[in-house]
Design an enzyme around this catalytic site. Structure first.
Site, PDB file in Angstrom:
ATOM      1  N   ASP A  41       0.811  -1.219   0.000  1.00  0.00           N
ATOM      2  CA  ASP A  41       0.000   0.000   0.000  1.00  0.00           C
ATOM      3  C   ASP A  41       0.845   1.270   0.000  1.00  0.00           C
ATOM      4  O   ASP A  41       0.380   2.332   0.410  1.00  0.00           O
ATOM      5  CB  ASP A  41      -0.978  -0.018   1.177  1.00  0.00           C
ATOM      6  CG  ASP A  41      -0.248  -0.115   2.509  1.00  0.00           C
ATOM      7  OD1 ASP A  41       0.975  -0.390   2.490  1.00  0.00           O
ATOM      8  OD2 ASP A  41      -0.891   0.085   3.550  1.00  0.00           O
ATOM      9  N   HIS A 249      23.523   0.779 -19.445  1.00  0.00           N
ATOM     10  CA  HIS A 249      22.515   1.164 -18.454  1.00  0.00           C
ATOM     11  C   HIS A 249      22.790   0.517 -17.100  1.00  0.00           C
ATOM     12  O   HIS A 249      21.897   0.044 -16.408  1.00  0.00           O
ATOM     13  CB  HIS A 249      21.107   0.816 -18.960  1.00  0.00           C
ATOM     14  CG  HIS A 249      20.707   1.661 -20.136  1.00  0.00           C
ATOM     15  ND1 HIS A 249      19.736   1.299 -21.030  1.00  0.00           N
ATOM     16  CD2 HIS A 249      21.159   2.867 -20.555  1.00  0.00           C
ATOM     17  CE1 HIS A 249      19.617   2.239 -21.961  1.00  0.00           C
ATOM     18  NE2 HIS A 249      20.469   3.197 -21.692  1.00  0.00           N
ATOM     19  N   ASP A 266      26.867   8.894 -14.991  1.00  0.00           N
ATOM     20  CA  ASP A 266      25.828   9.523 -15.813  1.00  0.00           C
ATOM     21  C   ASP A 266      24.702   9.874 -14.847  1.00  0.00           C
ATOM     22  O   ASP A 266      24.027   8.979 -14.333  1.00  0.00           O
ATOM     23  CB  ASP A 266      25.360   8.538 -16.893  1.00  0.00           C
ATOM     24  CG  ASP A 266      24.374   9.152 -17.877  1.00  0.00           C
ATOM     25  OD1 ASP A 266      23.781  10.206 -17.560  1.00  0.00           O
ATOM     26  OD2 ASP A 266      24.193   8.560 -18.965  1.00  0.00           O
ATOM     27  N   ASP A 277      21.390  16.297 -17.661  1.00  0.00           N
ATOM     28  CA  ASP A 277      21.812  14.949 -18.077  1.00  0.00           C
ATOM     29  C   ASP A 277      23.295  15.041 -18.441  1.00  0.00           C
ATOM     30  O   ASP A 277      23.637  15.464 -19.538  1.00  0.00           O
ATOM     31  CB  ASP A 277      20.960  14.503 -19.271  1.00  0.00           C
ATOM     32  CG  ASP A 277      21.276  13.062 -19.686  1.00  0.00           C
ATOM     33  OD1 ASP A 277      22.160  12.435 -19.076  1.00  0.00           O
ATOM     34  OD2 ASP A 277      20.623  12.577 -20.628  1.00  0.00           O
ATOM     35  N   HIS A 356      25.603   3.619 -29.560  1.00  0.00           N
ATOM     36  CA  HIS A 356      24.404   4.427 -29.291  1.00  0.00           C
ATOM     37  C   HIS A 356      24.440   5.723 -30.081  1.00  0.00           C
ATOM     38  O   HIS A 356      25.428   6.020 -30.761  1.00  0.00           O
ATOM     39  CB  HIS A 356      24.228   4.670 -27.786  1.00  0.00           C
ATOM     40  CG  HIS A 356      25.375   5.369 -27.109  1.00  0.00           C
ATOM     41  ND1 HIS A 356      25.643   6.710 -27.294  1.00  0.00           N
ATOM     42  CD2 HIS A 356      26.311   4.911 -26.241  1.00  0.00           C
ATOM     43  CE1 HIS A 356      26.688   7.050 -26.547  1.00  0.00           C
ATOM     44  NE2 HIS A 356      27.125   5.976 -25.912  1.00  0.00           N
ATOM     45  N   HIS A 360      20.000  13.412 -27.572  1.00  0.00           N
ATOM     46  CA  HIS A 360      18.537  13.386 -27.573  1.00  0.00           C
ATOM     47  C   HIS A 360      18.034  14.728 -27.056  1.00  0.00           C
ATOM     48  O   HIS A 360      18.770  15.457 -26.388  1.00  0.00           O
ATOM     49  CB  HIS A 360      18.020  12.231 -26.696  1.00  0.00           C
ATOM     50  CG  HIS A 360      18.616  12.182 -25.310  1.00  0.00           C
ATOM     51  ND1 HIS A 360      18.209  13.017 -24.298  1.00  0.00           N
ATOM     52  CD2 HIS A 360      19.598  11.414 -24.777  1.00  0.00           C
ATOM     53  CE1 HIS A 360      18.910  12.754 -23.199  1.00  0.00           C
ATOM     54  NE2 HIS A 360      19.769  11.792 -23.467  1.00  0.00           N
ATOM     55  N   HIS A 367      14.564  12.026 -21.809  1.00  0.00           N
ATOM     56  CA  HIS A 367      14.498  11.819 -23.261  1.00  0.00           C
ATOM     57  C   HIS A 367      13.264  12.592 -23.692  1.00  0.00           C
ATOM     58  O   HIS A 367      12.156  12.071 -23.724  1.00  0.00           O
ATOM     59  CB  HIS A 367      14.402  10.333 -23.616  1.00  0.00           C
ATOM     60  CG  HIS A 367      15.643   9.586 -23.245  1.00  0.00           C
ATOM     61  ND1 HIS A 367      15.690   8.230 -23.076  1.00  0.00           N
ATOM     62  CD2 HIS A 367      16.909  10.023 -23.005  1.00  0.00           C
ATOM     63  CE1 HIS A 367      16.928   7.861 -22.743  1.00  0.00           C
ATOM     64  NE2 HIS A 367      17.671   8.935 -22.690  1.00  0.00           N
ATOM     65  N   GLU A 390      26.670  13.354 -26.480  1.00  0.00           N
ATOM     66  CA  GLU A 390      27.224  12.316 -25.606  1.00  0.00           C
ATOM     67  C   GLU A 390      27.879  11.155 -26.342  1.00  0.00           C
ATOM     68  O   GLU A 390      27.469  10.003 -26.203  1.00  0.00           O
ATOM     69  CB  GLU A 390      26.124  11.779 -24.685  1.00  0.00           C
ATOM     70  CG  GLU A 390      24.832  11.398 -25.412  1.00  0.00           C
ATOM     71  CD  GLU A 390      23.806  10.766 -24.468  1.00  0.00           C
ATOM     72  OE1 GLU A 390      24.210   9.916 -23.656  1.00  0.00           O
ATOM     73  OE2 GLU A 390      22.622  11.111 -24.553  1.00  0.00           O
ATOM     74  N   TYR A 394      33.434   2.218 -25.987  1.00  0.00           N
ATOM     75  CA  TYR A 394      33.341   1.152 -24.980  1.00  0.00           C
ATOM     76  C   TYR A 394      34.071  -0.070 -25.518  1.00  0.00           C
ATOM     77  O   TYR A 394      33.664  -0.648 -26.528  1.00  0.00           O
ATOM     78  CB  TYR A 394      31.865   0.823 -24.714  1.00  0.00           C
ATOM     79  CG  TYR A 394      31.036   2.077 -24.484  1.00  0.00           C
ATOM     80  CD1 TYR A 394      30.921   2.640 -23.215  1.00  0.00           C
ATOM     81  CD2 TYR A 394      30.421   2.725 -25.562  1.00  0.00           C
ATOM     82  CE1 TYR A 394      30.195   3.803 -23.017  1.00  0.00           C
ATOM     83  CE2 TYR A 394      29.696   3.884 -25.378  1.00  0.00           C
ATOM     84  CZ  TYR A 394      29.582   4.419 -24.096  1.00  0.00           C
ATOM     85  OH  TYR A 394      28.878   5.577 -23.923  1.00  0.00           O
ATOM     86  N   ARG A 412      32.358   7.880 -21.747  1.00  0.00           N
ATOM     87  CA  ARG A 412      31.327   8.723 -22.365  1.00  0.00           C
ATOM     88  C   ARG A 412      31.474  10.113 -21.773  1.00  0.00           C
ATOM     89  O   ARG A 412      31.759  10.247 -20.580  1.00  0.00           O
ATOM     90  CB  ARG A 412      29.921   8.159 -22.111  1.00  0.00           C
ATOM     91  CG  ARG A 412      28.806   9.021 -22.701  1.00  0.00           C
ATOM     92  CD  ARG A 412      27.441   8.310 -22.784  1.00  0.00           C
ATOM     93  NE  ARG A 412      26.851   7.994 -21.501  1.00  0.00           N
ATOM     94  CZ  ARG A 412      26.800   6.787 -20.963  1.00  0.00           C
ATOM     95  NH1 ARG A 412      27.323   5.754 -21.606  1.00  0.00           N
ATOM     96  NH2 ARG A 412      26.240   6.583 -19.785  1.00  0.00           N
ATOM     97  N   GLU A 414      29.240  13.676 -21.753  1.00  0.00           N
ATOM     98  CA  GLU A 414      27.918  14.188 -22.133  1.00  0.00           C
ATOM     99  C   GLU A 414      27.680  15.562 -21.535  1.00  0.00           C
ATOM    100  O   GLU A 414      27.825  15.758 -20.327  1.00  0.00           O
ATOM    101  CB  GLU A 414      26.835  13.221 -21.628  1.00  0.00           C
ATOM    102  CG  GLU A 414      25.414  13.712 -21.846  1.00  0.00           C
ATOM    103  CD  GLU A 414      24.369  12.696 -21.397  1.00  0.00           C
ATOM    104  OE1 GLU A 414      24.642  11.914 -20.468  1.00  0.00           O
ATOM    105  OE2 GLU A 414      23.267  12.706 -21.983  1.00  0.00           O
TER     106      GLU A 414
END
Ligand code: CA
Length: 446
Positions: A41, A249, A266, A277, A356, A360, A367, A390, A394, A412, A414
Site C-alpha cells: 500500500d 545502463h 551519468d 543529463d 548508441h 537526444h 528523453h 554524448e 566502450y 562517455r 555528455e
C-alpha cells in the site's frame, strides 16, 4: 505548491498557444499521471506527467485537463480550460496530503471551470460535441482510452440529431510536443538551474572519488548534492567503475572502485520539472593512464566537434555524423579498427565500440518529446532547442584483435547544449572535461 502570478501567466500563455495550434474546431484532452504502487500500500514518489504539468502547473494525480478553444459558458464567459480533479476529502487528506479540489483548481490554478474527476464521464460528451478534431494521445492512458472512445461513439450515435462528433484523433506529438521542443524563456531558466546543480554534483563526485570507496558511496554524494539543492534525480544515476562503464545502463552501483581504473558517472538533477543529463568519465586515482588518456582524447574531440554542429539551421543529424567520423578516425589511429574511415563507417564497423546515438532532446523529460525527423528527413535546429551531446567508446574486456591495454575502458562525455542565435551554449560547463582540468580538480581532493 501554489503557482505565483508569473507562473500563472506563463501557464495561461502556453494554453493560449496550444489553442491557437489546435484551432477553433479542436479539443485537447491531457491526463495527469496517476500514483504507482511500489510495495503493497505504498507508492513511488509521485511525478506529474510532463504534458499536464506544462499546461497547468497542477501537481496532483488523477486529474484531466480539457482545452476547448473559444468555448463559452451559458453567461458568455470564457470556458476554454476545464480541470477535472480529485474532490476534497477530509479523511484522505489526513492520510495522503492536501487536495485543492475543484474550488482550488479554479481559485489557485486559473481553471475556467472545474469538476470532480468522478464527473468526467458525464461532462466529456458536452466538451467534445461539435468539435471536429480531438487532440489526445491514444495508447498512453489505458484507463482513459475506452472512456474517450465511448464518448466519441456516443456523440456519433446521436449525431443524427445535429451534433458533430470528432472525426479525427491527433496525437499530441503534432501540437503540444512541438511546443515543448522549443523552450520558452521561463523554461530555459529552470533548465539552466537543473544543469548547474547537475554539474555541481559531478564536481562533488570527482572530489569524493578514490580507490577503495564503493560506487554507491559516490552515487550517494551525487544524491546528496541534488537533495541539498531542492532537486531530485531526473533518472537513475549510473555510477560504473572499471569495465562496469561498458554496461550502458548499469545501475547496480555497488562495486569497489579500483586504483588504475576509470569511473563513469551519468547523472542529472531535476529542478522544478526540468532535468539535466551529464556524463563524465575520470580516473579513480586522479591520473589518466596513457591508454585511458588516448581513448579519452578521442571521445573528447568527437564531443567538442559535435557540439559545434548545434547551430540554428543545421541538420539535427549532423552531431551524430560528425561524432561518428571523429570517433572512427580515432579508432583507426589507436589501431582498434583497420581500414579506410569512409569504408568503415559505411559498414558500421565503429558500432562495435560506439553503439548508441550522439544525443537526444532534453527538457522536462530526460528523453524529451519532439520529433527528430519531419517527412523522413532530419529537421533543422532552431533557437530554444536543448539537446545532449554524448559520444562514447566502450571496449569490452577480452575484445579480440585489440591490445589488452584498452580492455575494459568505457568512456562517455555528455553535456547539455542550448541552441541559440549566437551558437551552441553548453549549459553544463560547470564540471570539467579536459584531462588537465579533471586532474587538477582531483588533485585538490581532501
Ligand atoms: Ca545521460
Amino acid at each position: 505548491m501554489r503557482p505565483n502570478d508569473h507562473q500563472l501567466i506563463e501557464y495561461a500563455a502556453r494554453r493560449a498557444e496550444l489553442m491557437r495550434r489546435i484551432g477553433a474546431d479542436g479539443v485537447a484532452i491531457i491526463p495527469s499521471a496517476t500514483e504507482v504502487t511500489r510495495a503493497r500500500d505504498t507508492q513511488y514518489r509521485f511525478r506529474q506527467d510532463a504534458d499536464f504539468a506544462y499546461l497547468t502547473g497542477f501537481k496532483e494525480p488523477d486529474a484531466v485537463a480539457v482545452i476547448v478553444p473559444g468555448r463559452k459558458d451559458a453567461e458568455g464567459n470564457p470556458a476554454d480550460f476545464i480541470l477535472f480533479v480529485r474532490p476534497r476529502n477530509a479523511e484522505r487528506e489526513i492520510w495522503d496530503g492536501r487536495r485543492h479540489g475543484p474550488e482550488g483548481a479554479i481559485a489557485v490554478f486559473g481553471a475556467r471551470q472545474a469538476h470532480s474527476i468522478e464527473a468526467l464521464d458525464a461532462e466529456l460528451p458536452k466538451l467534445l460535441a461539435g468539435r471536429e478534431t480531438l487532440h489526445y494521445t491514444l495508447g498512453e492512458y489505458p484507463a482513459l482510452d475506452p472512456k474517450i472512445i465511448a464518448v466519441v461513439k456516443h456523440i456519433r450515435d446521436v449525431a443524427r440529431r445535429g451534433a458533430v462528433a470528432p472525426h479525427t484523433v491527433v496525437a499530441l506529438e503534432q501540437t503540444l510536443h512541438e511546443m515543448r521542443l522549443l523552450k520558452r524563456p521561463a523554461e530555459i531558466e529552470l533548465q539552466r538551474t537543473a544543469c548547474e546543480v547537475s554539474a555541481a554534483a559531478h564536481v562533488r563526485a570527482m572530489r569524493a572519488t578514490r580507490p577503495g570507496r564503493n560506487e554507491w558511496e559516490i552515487a550517494a554524494e551525487i544524491a546528496a548534492e541534488f537533495s541539498l539543492n531542492d532537486c531530485e534525480p531526473g533518472y537513475g544515476t549510473i555510477c560504473g567503475g572499471g569495465d562496469n562503464a561498458c554496461i550502458l545502463h548499469y545501475t547496480e552501483n555497488n562495486a569497489v572502485l579500483k586504483d588504475g581504473e576509470l569511473l563513469l558517472i551519468d547523472a542529472g538533477a531535476e529542478y522544478r520539472g526540468y532535468t539535466g543529463d551529464i556524463t563524465r568519465t575520470f580516473p579513480i586515482n586522479g591520473h589518466f593512464s596513457a591508454a585511458q588518456r588516448a581513448v579519452y582524447e578521442v571521445v573528447l574531440a568527437a564531443q567538442l566537434a559535435a557540439i559545434e554542429e548545434l547551430t540554428v539551421g543545421n541538420s539535427a543529424g549532423r552531431p551524430h555524423e560528425i561524432a561518428t567520423r571523429v570517433l572512427t578516425e580515432g579508432l583507426v589511429k589507436l589501431g582498434l579498427l583497420k581500414g579506410e574511415v569512409d569504408e568503415l563507417i559505411r559498414a558500421d564497423k565503429q558500432k562495435q565500440f560506439y553503439m548508441h546515438g550522439t544525443g537526444h532532446w532534453l527538457g522536462m523529460d530526460v528523453h524529451d518529446v519532439g520529433r527528430y525527423k519531419l517527412a523522413g528527413e532530419y529537421r533543422v535546429f532552431e533557437a530554444g532547442m536543448v539537446m545532449t551531446v554524448e559520444p562514447g567508446l566502450y571496449i569490452a574486456p577480452g575484445t579480440e584483435g585489440v591490445d589488452p591495454v584498452y580492455w575494459g575502458i568505457g568512456i562517455r562525455i555528455e553535456d547539455d547544449v542550448l541552441v541559440t542565435e549566437q551558437g551552441p551554449e553548453v549549459l553544463t560547463s560547470g564540471v570539467p572535461k579536459l584531462v588537465s582540468d579533471i586532474e587538477s580538480l582531483m588533485a585538490t581532493r581532501a
